[in-house]
Design a protein around this motif. Structure first.
Motif, PDB file in Angstrom:
ATOM      1  N   GLU A   9       0.840  -1.200   0.000  1.00  0.00           N
ATOM      2  CA  GLU A   9       0.000   0.000   0.000  1.00  0.00           C
ATOM      3  C   GLU A   9       0.876   1.251   0.000  1.00  0.00           C
ATOM      4  OE1 GLU A   9      -2.959  -0.082   3.110  1.00  0.00           O
ATOM      5  OE2 GLU A   9      -3.304  -2.208   2.758  1.00  0.00           O
ATOM      6  N   GLU A  10       1.975   1.177   0.710  1.00  0.00           N
ATOM      7  CA  GLU A  10       2.971   2.251   0.748  1.00  0.00           C
ATOM      8  C   GLU A  10       4.294   1.606   1.116  1.00  0.00           C
ATOM      9  OE1 GLU A  10       3.939   6.344   3.251  1.00  0.00           O
ATOM     10  OE2 GLU A  10       1.878   5.610   3.169  1.00  0.00           O
ATOM     11  N   ALA A  11       5.390   2.121   0.584  1.00  0.00           N
ATOM     12  CA  ALA A  11       6.705   1.563   0.883  1.00  0.00           C
ATOM     13  C   ALA A  11       7.749   2.669   0.878  1.00  0.00           C
ATOM     14  CB  ALA A  11       7.066   0.486  -0.133  1.00  0.00           C
ATOM     15  N   ARG A  12       8.703   2.533   1.791  1.00  0.00           N
ATOM     16  CA  ARG A  12       9.811   3.496   1.890  1.00  0.00           C
ATOM     17  C   ARG A  12      11.115   2.754   2.149  1.00  0.00           C
ATOM     18  NH1 ARG A  12       8.108   8.553   5.828  1.00  0.00           N
ATOM     19  NH2 ARG A  12       6.017   8.881   5.041  1.00  0.00           N
ATOM     20  N   MET A  13      12.149   3.136   1.410  1.00  0.00           N
ATOM     21  CA  MET A  13      13.488   2.624   1.683  1.00  0.00           C
ATOM     22  C   MET A  13      13.930   3.231   3.026  1.00  0.00           C
ATOM     23  SD  MET A  13      14.622   0.683  -0.686  1.00  0.00           S
ATOM     24  CE  MET A  13      14.797   0.368  -2.421  1.00  0.00           C
ATOM     25  N   LEU A  14      14.285   2.402   3.989  1.00  0.00           N
ATOM     26  CA  LEU A  14      14.616   2.918   5.308  1.00  0.00           C
ATOM     27  C   LEU A  14      15.870   3.787   5.303  1.00  0.00           C
ATOM     28  CD1 LEU A  14      13.598   0.078   7.769  1.00  0.00           C
ATOM     29  CD2 LEU A  14      12.528   2.298   7.402  1.00  0.00           C
ATOM     30  N   ASP A  15      16.770   3.549   4.364  1.00  0.00           N
ATOM     31  CA  ASP A  15      17.975   4.380   4.277  1.00  0.00           C
ATOM     32  C   ASP A  15      17.639   5.836   3.931  1.00  0.00           C
ATOM     33  OD1 ASP A  15      19.535   2.208   4.876  1.00  0.00           O
ATOM     34  OD2 ASP A  15      20.208   1.857   2.825  1.00  0.00           O
ATOM     35  N   ASP A  16      16.464   6.056   3.344  1.00  0.00           N
ATOM     36  CA  ASP A  16      16.064   7.400   2.912  1.00  0.00           C
ATOM     37  C   ASP A  16      15.216   8.143   3.951  1.00  0.00           C
ATOM     38  OD1 ASP A  16      17.323   6.725   0.562  1.00  0.00           O
ATOM     39  OD2 ASP A  16      15.462   6.246  -0.500  1.00  0.00           O
ATOM     40  N   VAL A  17      14.957   7.520   5.106  1.00  0.00           N
ATOM     41  CA  VAL A  17      14.054   8.103   6.098  1.00  0.00           C
ATOM     42  C   VAL A  17      14.846   8.502   7.341  1.00  0.00           C
ATOM     43  CG1 VAL A  17      11.995   7.687   7.500  1.00  0.00           C
ATOM     44  CG2 VAL A  17      12.194   6.614   5.254  1.00  0.00           C
ATOM     45  N   LYS A  18      14.564   9.697   7.855  1.00  0.00           N
ATOM     46  CA  LYS A  18      15.235  10.188   9.061  1.00  0.00           C
ATOM     47  C   LYS A  18      14.257  10.161  10.240  1.00  0.00           C
ATOM     48  CE  LYS A  18      18.458  13.283   6.720  1.00  0.00           C
ATOM     49  NZ  LYS A  18      18.232  12.848   5.377  1.00  0.00           N
ATOM     50  N   VAL A  19      14.731   9.679  11.388  1.00  0.00           N
ATOM     51  CA  VAL A  19      13.899   9.575  12.583  1.00  0.00           C
ATOM     52  C   VAL A  19      13.302  10.933  12.955  1.00  0.00           C
ATOM     53  CG1 VAL A  19      13.878   9.016  15.048  1.00  0.00           C
ATOM     54  CG2 VAL A  19      15.181   7.596  13.481  1.00  0.00           C
TER      55      VAL A  19
END
Length: 135
Positions: free
Chosen positions: A82-92
């Motif tokens: 439904e939705e997906a994000r590369m974790l390397d591209d996400v900042k806490v």
């Protein structure tokens, strides 16, 4: 050389990955499952969580998915998220800021407002995403 698994992960926004890998571990709704080349066919729903793509014993990619389906066939593994994000591209910090903004919106609504449940689902998703980033 060991056989490779064809793996594709697609979200409504775009195809995040398509290629040959050794092993994929995904968050099925009934629990985590792993897929190697020549896996028996099956289909399952996914829960929010991290899809790990491995080369040998090394995790090469982590993708956070928000629900969806996994389809394992003789051709390989396809995940429709439904939705997906590369974790390397996400900042806490970005996720935390979005959580705080969403919580303020929820708190500003009447208890009977129909958008409350949608915002609560989004908040829960962000909470899961943040947990995946810090672990």
């Amino acid at each position: 050389m060991a056989d490779k698994l064809h793996f594709s992960l697609v979200s409504p926004a775009k195809e995040l990955f398509s290629g040959e890998v050794d092993h994929v571990i995904a968050p099925g709704s009934d629990g985590e499952f792993g897929v190697l080349a020549h896996h028996a066919p099956f289909m399952t729903t996914l829960r929010n969580g991290v899809v790990r793509v491995l080369e040998g014993d090394t995790v090469k990619m982590r993708i956070f998915v928000r629900g969806g389906f996994a389809d394992i066939t003789s051709a390989g593994l396809t995940i429709l998220a439904e939705e997906a994000r590369m974790l390397d591209d996400v900042k806490v910090d970005d996720v935390q800021a979005e959580m705080e903004a969403t919580l303020l919106k929820i708190q500003s609504l009447d208890k009977d407002d129909s958008t409350r449940s949608t915002l609560q689902e989004h908040y829960d998703y962000l909470e899961s995403l943040k947990a995946a980033l810090v672990h």
